[in-house]
Design a protein around this motif. Structure first.
Motif, PDB file in Angstrom:
ATOM      1  N   PRO A   1     -47.880 -83.150  45.272  1.00  0.00           N
ATOM      2  CA  PRO A   1     -46.789 -82.169  45.255  1.00  0.00           C
ATOM      3  C   PRO A   1     -46.128 -82.117  43.868  1.00  0.00           C
ATOM      4  O   PRO A   1     -45.972 -83.147  43.207  1.00  0.00           O
ATOM      5  N   VAL A   2     -45.738 -80.919  43.468  1.00  0.00           N
ATOM      6  CA  VAL A   2     -45.024 -80.715  42.211  1.00  0.00           C
ATOM      7  C   VAL A   2     -43.734 -79.958  42.508  1.00  0.00           C
ATOM      8  O   VAL A   2     -43.766 -78.895  43.147  1.00  0.00           O
ATOM      9  N   LEU A   3     -42.609 -80.523  42.069  1.00  0.00           N
ATOM     10  CA  LEU A   3     -41.311 -79.875  42.248  1.00  0.00           C
ATOM     11  C   LEU A   3     -40.892 -79.218  40.936  1.00  0.00           C
ATOM     12  O   LEU A   3     -40.874 -79.871  39.891  1.00  0.00           O
ATOM     13  N   ARG A   4     -40.556 -77.931  41.008  1.00  0.00           N
ATOM     14  CA  ARG A   4     -40.004 -77.225  39.857  1.00  0.00           C
ATOM     15  C   ARG A   4     -38.664 -76.614  40.253  1.00  0.00           C
ATOM     16  O   ARG A   4     -38.504 -76.132  41.387  1.00  0.00           O
ATOM     17  N   LEU A   5     -37.731 -76.653  39.332  1.00  0.00           N
ATOM     18  CA  LEU A   5     -36.420 -76.062  39.539  1.00  0.00           C
ATOM     19  C   LEU A   5     -36.220 -74.905  38.575  1.00  0.00           C
ATOM     20  O   LEU A   5     -36.713 -74.937  37.445  1.00  0.00           O
TER      21      LEU A   5
ATOM     22  N   GLY B   1     -44.255 -78.742  33.940  1.00  0.00           N
ATOM     23  CA  GLY B   1     -43.000 -78.009  34.062  1.00  0.00           C
ATOM     24  C   GLY B   1     -42.104 -78.460  35.183  1.00  0.00           C
ATOM     25  O   GLY B   1     -41.189 -77.734  35.584  1.00  0.00           O
ATOM     26  N   GLY B   2     -42.327 -79.662  35.698  1.00  0.00           N
ATOM     27  CA  GLY B   2     -41.500 -80.164  36.791  1.00  0.00           C
ATOM     28  C   GLY B   2     -41.714 -81.645  37.000  1.00  0.00           C
ATOM     29  O   GLY B   2     -41.941 -82.392  36.048  1.00  0.00           O
TER      30      GLY B   2
ATOM     31  N   ASP C   1     -33.690 -74.361  50.037  1.00  0.00           N
ATOM     32  CA  ASP C   1     -34.084 -73.378  49.030  1.00  0.00           C
ATOM     33  C   ASP C   1     -33.411 -73.635  47.699  1.00  0.00           C
ATOM     34  O   ASP C   1     -33.891 -73.177  46.649  1.00  0.00           O
ATOM     35  N   HIS C   2     -32.285 -74.367  47.726  1.00  0.00           N
ATOM     36  CA  HIS C   2     -31.529 -74.608  46.504  1.00  0.00           C
ATOM     37  C   HIS C   2     -30.990 -76.038  46.493  1.00  0.00           C
ATOM     38  O   HIS C   2     -30.719 -76.613  47.557  1.00  0.00           O
ATOM     39  N   VAL C   3     -30.852 -76.592  45.300  1.00  0.00           N
ATOM     40  CA  VAL C   3     -30.223 -77.896  45.125  1.00  0.00           C
ATOM     41  C   VAL C   3     -29.144 -77.777  44.058  1.00  0.00           C
ATOM     42  O   VAL C   3     -29.204 -76.907  43.178  1.00  0.00           O
TER      43      VAL C   3
ATOM     44  N   VAL D   1     -35.458 -73.972  44.363  1.00  0.00           N
ATOM     45  CA  VAL D   1     -36.490 -74.996  44.523  1.00  0.00           C
ATOM     46  C   VAL D   1     -37.850 -74.333  44.713  1.00  0.00           C
ATOM     47  O   VAL D   1     -38.008 -73.425  45.537  1.00  0.00           O
ATOM     48  N   GLU D   2     -38.821 -74.805  43.972  1.00  0.00           N
ATOM     49  CA  GLU D   2     -40.202 -74.348  44.157  1.00  0.00           C
ATOM     50  C   GLU D   2     -41.090 -75.578  44.285  1.00  0.00           C
ATOM     51  O   GLU D   2     -41.075 -76.460  43.431  1.00  0.00           O
ATOM     52  N   VAL D   3     -41.858 -75.643  45.361  1.00  0.00           N
ATOM     53  CA  VAL D   3     -42.773 -76.756  45.588  1.00  0.00           C
ATOM     54  C   VAL D   3     -44.189 -76.209  45.711  1.00  0.00           C
ATOM     55  O   VAL D   3     -44.435 -75.238  46.433  1.00  0.00           O
ATOM     56  N   SER D   4     -45.106 -76.812  44.971  1.00  0.00           N
ATOM     57  CA  SER D   4     -46.516 -76.440  45.075  1.00  0.00           C
ATOM     58  C   SER D   4     -47.339 -77.712  45.189  1.00  0.00           C
ATOM     59  O   SER D   4     -46.877 -78.801  44.831  1.00  0.00           O
ATOM     60  N   ARG D   5     -48.534 -77.566  45.694  1.00  0.00           N
ATOM     61  CA  ARG D   5     -49.451 -78.705  45.778  1.00  0.00           C
ATOM     62  C   ARG D   5     -50.645 -78.395  44.900  1.00  0.00           C
ATOM     63  O   ARG D   5     -51.339 -77.407  45.119  1.00  0.00           O
TER      64      ARG D   5
END
Length: 330
Positions: A121-125, A177-178, A200-202, A211-215
Protein backbone atom coordinates in the motif's frame (compact mmCIF):
# COMPACT_ATOMS: atom_id res chain seq x y z
CA UNK A 1 27.35 5.22 15.73
CA UNK A 2 27.66 8.66 17.08
CA UNK A 3 26.57 11.68 15.11
CA UNK A 4 29.22 14.12 14.06
CA UNK A 5 29.07 17.57 15.62
CA UNK A 6 27.62 20.31 13.44
CA UNK A 7 30.02 22.35 11.33
CA UNK A 8 30.44 25.94 12.47
CA UNK A 9 30.69 29.06 10.40
CA UNK A 10 34.12 30.10 9.21
CA UNK A 11 36.24 32.67 10.98
CA UNK A 12 35.71 36.14 9.56
CA UNK A 13 38.41 38.80 9.79
CA UNK A 14 41.05 38.58 12.52
CA UNK A 15 43.50 35.76 11.79
CA UNK A 16 42.03 35.26 8.32
CA UNK A 17 42.78 38.85 7.36
CA UNK A 18 46.33 38.63 8.70
CA UNK A 19 47.14 35.40 6.89
CA UNK A 20 45.49 36.10 3.52
CA UNK A 21 48.04 36.84 0.82
CA UNK A 22 47.68 39.93 -1.30
CA UNK A 23 49.90 39.04 -4.24
CA UNK A 24 48.99 37.31 -7.49
CA UNK A 25 45.74 37.29 -9.42
CA UNK A 26 42.88 34.82 -9.75
CA UNK A 27 43.43 34.31 -13.46
CA UNK A 28 47.09 33.26 -13.06
CA UNK A 29 46.97 30.11 -10.93
CA UNK A 30 45.06 26.92 -10.39
CA UNK A 31 42.59 27.22 -13.23
CA UNK A 32 40.47 29.91 -11.63
CA UNK A 33 38.20 31.86 -13.96
CA UNK A 34 36.38 35.16 -13.67
CA UNK A 35 33.30 33.57 -12.12
CA UNK A 36 35.47 32.05 -9.35
CA UNK A 37 36.94 35.39 -8.29
CA UNK A 38 34.60 35.87 -5.33
CA UNK A 39 34.89 32.37 -3.89
CA UNK A 40 36.69 31.55 -0.66
CA UNK A 41 37.94 28.11 0.28
CA UNK A 42 36.94 27.17 3.82
CA UNK A 43 38.63 24.55 5.96
CA UNK A 44 36.84 23.23 9.03
CA UNK A 45 38.20 20.77 11.56
CA UNK A 46 35.91 18.92 13.98
CA UNK A 47 37.56 17.03 16.79
CA UNK A 48 36.80 13.34 17.19
CA UNK A 49 37.11 12.68 20.90
CA UNK A 50 38.63 9.36 21.82
CA UNK A 51 39.72 6.49 19.58
CA UNK A 52 38.02 5.77 16.26
CA UNK A 53 36.63 2.58 17.77
CA UNK A 54 34.14 4.64 19.76
CA UNK A 55 32.53 5.86 16.52
CA UNK A 56 32.73 2.81 14.31
CA UNK A 57 32.42 -0.17 16.70
CA UNK A 58 28.82 -0.47 17.86
CA UNK A 59 26.86 -2.45 20.41
CA UNK A 60 24.05 -4.00 18.40
CA UNK A 61 21.91 -4.41 21.51
CA UNK A 62 21.92 -0.66 22.10
CA UNK A 63 22.19 1.09 18.75
CA UNK A 64 20.65 -1.03 16.02
CA UNK A 65 17.20 -2.49 15.20
CA UNK A 66 16.43 -5.89 16.67
CA UNK A 67 16.83 -7.68 13.36
CA UNK A 68 20.54 -6.72 13.35
CA UNK A 69 21.11 -8.72 16.52
CA UNK A 70 19.33 -11.67 14.90
CA UNK A 71 21.35 -11.23 11.70
CA UNK A 72 24.65 -11.14 13.60
CA UNK A 73 23.86 -14.20 15.69
CA UNK A 74 22.77 -16.19 12.64
CA UNK A 75 25.76 -15.21 10.51
CA UNK A 76 28.16 -15.90 13.38
CA UNK A 77 26.67 -19.39 13.68
CA UNK A 78 27.19 -19.97 9.95
CA UNK A 79 23.50 -19.70 9.04
CA UNK A 80 22.06 -17.60 6.25
CA UNK A 81 20.05 -14.63 7.46
CA UNK A 82 18.11 -12.82 4.75
CA UNK A 83 15.89 -9.79 4.94
CA UNK A 84 13.87 -8.07 2.26
CA UNK A 85 14.33 -4.39 1.39
CA UNK A 86 16.06 -3.39 4.65
CA UNK A 87 19.83 -3.59 4.51
CA UNK A 88 21.27 -5.43 7.53
CA UNK A 89 23.45 -3.26 9.78
CA UNK A 90 23.06 -0.20 7.49
CA UNK A 91 26.72 -0.77 6.64
CA UNK A 92 28.29 0.50 3.42
CA UNK A 93 31.88 0.57 2.11
CA UNK A 94 31.93 4.34 2.72
CA UNK A 95 30.42 4.04 6.21
CA UNK A 96 31.26 0.58 7.57
CA UNK A 97 29.94 -0.82 10.83
CA UNK A 98 31.92 -3.01 13.19
CA UNK A 99 31.02 -4.82 16.40
CA UNK A 100 32.90 -6.75 19.07
CA UNK A 101 31.96 -10.17 20.41
CA UNK A 102 33.98 -12.14 22.97
CA UNK A 103 37.13 -10.17 22.22
CA UNK A 104 36.94 -10.38 18.42
CA UNK A 105 36.07 -7.45 16.18
CA UNK A 106 33.82 -8.11 13.19
CA UNK A 107 33.01 -6.08 10.12
CA UNK A 108 29.28 -6.21 9.39
CA UNK A 109 27.77 -6.02 5.94
CA UNK A 110 25.41 -7.56 3.43
CA UNK A 111 25.12 -8.77 -0.13
CA UNK A 112 22.12 -8.89 -2.45
CA UNK A 113 21.16 -12.51 -3.07
CA UNK A 114 17.73 -12.24 -4.71
CA UNK A 115 14.87 -10.01 -5.79
CA UNK A 116 11.35 -10.12 -4.40
CA UNK A 117 8.24 -8.80 -6.13
CA UNK A 118 5.55 -7.65 -3.76
CA UNK A 119 2.46 -5.43 -3.72
CA UNK A 120 2.41 -2.77 -1.02
CA UNK A 121 0.00 0.00 0.00
CA UNK A 122 1.09 3.57 -0.75
CA UNK A 123 -0.44 6.56 1.05
CA UNK A 124 -0.40 9.95 -0.66
CA UNK A 125 -1.79 13.18 0.73
CA UNK A 126 -2.93 16.22 -1.23
CA UNK A 127 -3.63 19.71 -0.02
CA UNK A 128 -7.26 20.79 -0.16
CA UNK A 129 -8.36 23.39 -2.65
CA UNK A 130 -10.45 25.55 -0.36
CA UNK A 131 -12.37 27.23 -3.13
CA UNK A 132 -14.06 30.62 -3.09
CA UNK A 133 -15.80 30.10 0.25
CA UNK A 134 -12.54 28.96 1.95
CA UNK A 135 -14.39 26.01 3.47
CA UNK A 136 -12.61 22.81 4.42
CA UNK A 137 -14.02 19.31 4.85
CA UNK A 138 -13.80 17.56 8.17
CA UNK A 139 -11.01 15.06 8.64
CA UNK A 140 -9.69 12.64 11.25
CA UNK A 141 -6.83 14.01 13.34
CA UNK A 142 -3.59 12.16 12.64
CA UNK A 143 -2.88 11.98 16.39
CA UNK A 144 -5.97 9.78 16.80
CA UNK A 145 -4.78 7.22 14.25
CA UNK A 146 -2.81 4.03 15.01
CA UNK A 147 0.94 4.51 15.32
CA UNK A 148 1.67 3.14 11.84
CA UNK A 149 -0.89 5.45 10.24
CA UNK A 150 0.37 8.45 12.17
CA UNK A 151 3.88 7.83 10.88
CA UNK A 152 2.55 7.37 7.35
CA UNK A 153 0.71 10.70 7.50
CA UNK A 154 3.78 12.46 8.85
CA UNK A 155 5.95 11.21 5.98
CA UNK A 156 3.31 11.69 3.27
CA UNK A 157 2.82 15.24 4.50
CA UNK A 158 6.45 16.00 3.57
CA UNK A 159 5.74 14.95 0.00
CA UNK A 160 2.49 16.93 -0.14
CA UNK A 161 4.24 20.02 1.18
CA UNK A 162 7.08 19.69 -1.34
CA UNK A 163 4.89 19.53 -4.45
CA UNK A 164 5.52 22.64 -6.50
CA UNK A 165 7.89 24.13 -3.93
CA UNK A 166 11.65 24.42 -3.79
CA UNK A 167 13.50 22.60 -1.06
CA UNK A 168 12.31 19.06 -1.71
CA UNK A 169 11.49 16.42 0.87
CA UNK A 170 13.36 13.75 2.86
CA UNK A 171 13.44 11.26 -0.01
CA UNK A 172 14.92 8.56 2.15
CA UNK A 173 11.52 8.46 3.87
CA UNK A 174 9.26 9.64 1.06
CA UNK A 175 8.86 7.13 -1.76
CA UNK A 176 6.72 7.39 -4.87
CA UNK A 177 5.40 10.70 -3.66
CA UNK A 178 4.05 9.33 -0.39
CA UNK A 179 4.56 6.67 2.24
CA UNK A 180 4.99 2.97 1.52
CA UNK A 181 3.65 0.57 4.16
CA UNK A 182 6.17 -2.23 4.67
CA UNK A 183 5.37 -3.29 8.22
CA UNK A 184 2.71 -6.01 8.21
CA UNK A 185 1.52 -5.13 11.71
CA UNK A 186 1.00 -1.52 10.63
CA UNK A 187 -0.99 -2.71 7.63
CA UNK A 188 -3.18 -4.97 9.78
CA UNK A 189 -3.88 -2.21 12.31
CA UNK A 190 -4.33 0.58 9.79
CA UNK A 191 -7.46 2.71 9.63
CA UNK A 192 -6.39 4.48 6.45
CA UNK A 193 -5.99 1.20 4.57
CA UNK A 194 -9.28 -0.34 5.64
CA UNK A 195 -11.45 -1.47 2.73
CA UNK A 196 -14.50 0.11 4.30
CA UNK A 197 -15.02 3.36 6.22
CA UNK A 198 -11.63 4.70 5.17
CA UNK A 199 -11.38 8.43 6.02
CA UNK A 200 -11.36 10.72 2.99
CA UNK A 201 -9.40 13.42 4.80
CA UNK A 202 -6.85 13.72 7.59
CA UNK A 203 -5.73 16.69 9.65
CA UNK A 204 -2.03 17.15 10.32
CA UNK A 205 -0.47 20.27 11.82
CA UNK A 206 -3.76 22.12 11.46
CA UNK A 207 -3.98 21.42 7.75
CA UNK A 208 -6.53 19.21 6.02
CA UNK A 209 -5.34 16.76 3.38
CA UNK A 210 -7.27 14.47 1.09
CA UNK A 211 -6.27 10.82 1.32
CA UNK A 212 -5.32 8.65 -1.63
CA UNK A 213 -4.39 4.99 -1.17
CA UNK A 214 -3.13 2.74 -3.95
CA UNK A 215 -1.61 -0.71 -4.03
CA UNK A 216 1.47 -0.87 -6.19
CA UNK A 217 4.07 -3.40 -7.25
CA UNK A 218 7.61 -3.17 -5.89
CA UNK A 219 10.74 -5.06 -6.86
CA UNK A 220 12.85 -5.20 -3.72
CA UNK A 221 16.34 -6.56 -3.06
CA UNK A 222 16.81 -9.47 -0.69
CA UNK A 223 19.92 -9.07 1.47
CA UNK A 224 22.00 -11.70 3.21
CA UNK A 225 23.88 -10.55 6.30
CA UNK A 226 27.66 -10.97 6.29
CA UNK A 227 29.95 -11.04 9.32
CA UNK A 228 33.74 -11.08 8.89
CA UNK A 229 36.31 -11.22 11.71
CA UNK A 230 38.96 -8.53 11.26
CA UNK A 231 40.84 -8.00 14.54
CA UNK A 232 41.59 -9.64 17.87
CA UNK A 233 42.87 -6.59 19.74
CA UNK A 234 41.76 -2.96 20.16
CA UNK A 235 45.09 -1.79 18.73
CA UNK A 236 44.61 -3.80 15.53
CA UNK A 237 41.05 -2.50 15.18
CA UNK A 238 42.28 1.06 15.58
CA UNK A 239 44.93 0.50 12.91
CA UNK A 240 42.29 -0.81 10.49
CA UNK A 241 40.15 2.28 11.02
CA UNK A 242 43.11 4.63 10.64
CA UNK A 243 44.03 2.98 7.37
CA UNK A 244 40.50 3.45 6.08
CA UNK A 245 39.72 6.99 7.16
CA UNK A 246 42.81 8.97 8.11
CA UNK A 247 44.34 10.35 4.93
CA UNK A 248 46.67 12.95 6.49
CA UNK A 249 48.89 12.91 9.57
CA UNK A 250 51.18 15.65 10.86
CA UNK A 251 52.04 17.46 14.07
CA UNK A 252 52.41 21.05 15.20
CA UNK A 253 56.19 20.77 14.91
CA UNK A 254 55.84 19.93 11.20
CA UNK A 255 54.25 23.31 10.44
CA UNK A 256 55.43 26.87 10.19
CA UNK A 257 53.93 29.46 12.57
CA UNK A 258 51.61 30.73 9.80
CA UNK A 259 50.33 27.22 9.07
CA UNK A 260 49.78 26.58 12.79
CA UNK A 261 47.56 29.65 12.91
CA UNK A 262 45.49 28.30 10.01
CA UNK A 263 44.98 25.00 11.83
CA UNK A 264 44.17 26.76 15.08
CA UNK A 265 41.51 28.91 13.39
CA UNK A 266 40.08 25.91 11.50
CA UNK A 267 39.69 24.03 14.79
CA UNK A 268 37.89 26.91 16.45
CA UNK A 269 35.40 28.26 13.92
CA UNK A 270 36.70 27.42 10.47
CA UNK A 271 39.17 29.25 8.26
CA UNK A 272 38.67 30.73 4.79
CA UNK A 273 40.74 32.54 2.17
CA UNK A 274 40.34 33.61 -1.41
CA UNK A 275 42.80 32.44 -4.05
CA UNK A 276 45.74 32.97 -4.34
CA UNK A 277 46.17 31.47 -0.89
CA UNK A 278 48.69 32.59 1.71
CA UNK A 279 51.87 30.63 2.28
CA UNK A 280 50.46 29.22 5.52
CA UNK A 281 47.23 28.03 3.91
CA UNK A 282 49.09 26.43 1.01
CA UNK A 283 51.30 24.61 3.50
CA UNK A 284 48.25 23.17 5.27
CA UNK A 285 46.61 22.12 2.00
CA UNK A 286 49.77 20.29 0.98
CA UNK A 287 49.96 18.60 4.40
CA UNK A 288 46.38 17.43 3.82
CA UNK A 289 47.46 16.12 0.39
CA UNK A 290 44.90 18.34 -1.31
CA UNK A 291 47.20 19.76 -3.95
CA UNK A 292 44.44 20.05 -6.54
CA UNK A 293 43.37 23.21 -4.76
CA UNK A 294 46.82 24.66 -5.40
CA UNK A 295 48.47 22.99 -8.36
CA UNK A 296 45.64 21.54 -10.46
CA UNK A 297 42.74 22.86 -12.44
CA UNK A 298 40.77 23.98 -9.41
CA UNK A 299 37.44 24.34 -11.19
CA UNK A 300 37.59 20.78 -12.52
CA UNK A 301 39.87 18.85 -10.18
CA UNK A 302 39.37 20.21 -6.67
CA UNK A 303 36.53 18.55 -4.85
CA UNK A 304 36.13 15.72 -7.35
CA UNK A 305 37.20 13.18 -4.74
CA UNK A 306 35.30 14.69 -1.83
CA UNK A 307 32.74 11.93 -1.28
CA UNK A 308 32.77 10.22 2.08
CA UNK A 309 34.38 10.99 5.39
CA UNK A 310 37.85 12.58 5.51
CA UNK A 311 39.98 12.57 8.63
CA UNK A 312 43.22 14.10 9.85
CA UNK A 313 45.44 13.09 12.76
CA UNK A 314 47.05 16.19 14.20
CA UNK A 315 49.23 15.97 17.31
CA UNK A 316 47.81 12.50 17.95
CA UNK A 317 44.18 13.73 17.87
CA UNK A 318 41.66 12.80 15.19
CA UNK A 319 39.71 15.47 13.32
CA UNK A 320 37.09 15.29 10.62
CA UNK A 321 37.99 17.88 8.05
CA UNK A 322 36.07 19.49 5.24
CA UNK A 323 37.06 21.80 2.40
CA UNK A 324 34.43 23.66 0.47
CA UNK A 325 34.09 26.79 -1.59
CA UNK A 326 32.00 29.72 -0.38
CA UNK A 327 30.38 32.20 -2.72
CA UNK A 328 30.57 35.93 -2.11
CA UNK A 329 27.19 35.94 -0.32
CA UNK A 330 28.00 33.00 2.04
Amino acid sequence: MTDLPSRREFLAGGVAAVLTATTGCLEDAGGFGSDDAGRSLRLTLTREDGPLRESFVVDLAETRPEWDEEAFAAALAGDDYTIQYRKPFFSTPEDPVYTRNEGTYYRLGSVVVDEATVTRPVLRLFEIDRGADSSEPDGVDAAELPTGDERAVRVAHFAARARGNEGGAPWGLVQRGGYVYRDEDAVDESVLLADSSTPDHVVYRDRVYSVEVSRERFHEPVYRATVEPVAETPERMEAILRAQFVDARFSREDLSPAAREVVRAARREGYAERHPYSTGYREVLRALHRRAYIDGNIRKDAGVDDEGRRMLRYNGVYYDYRLRFLSTDS
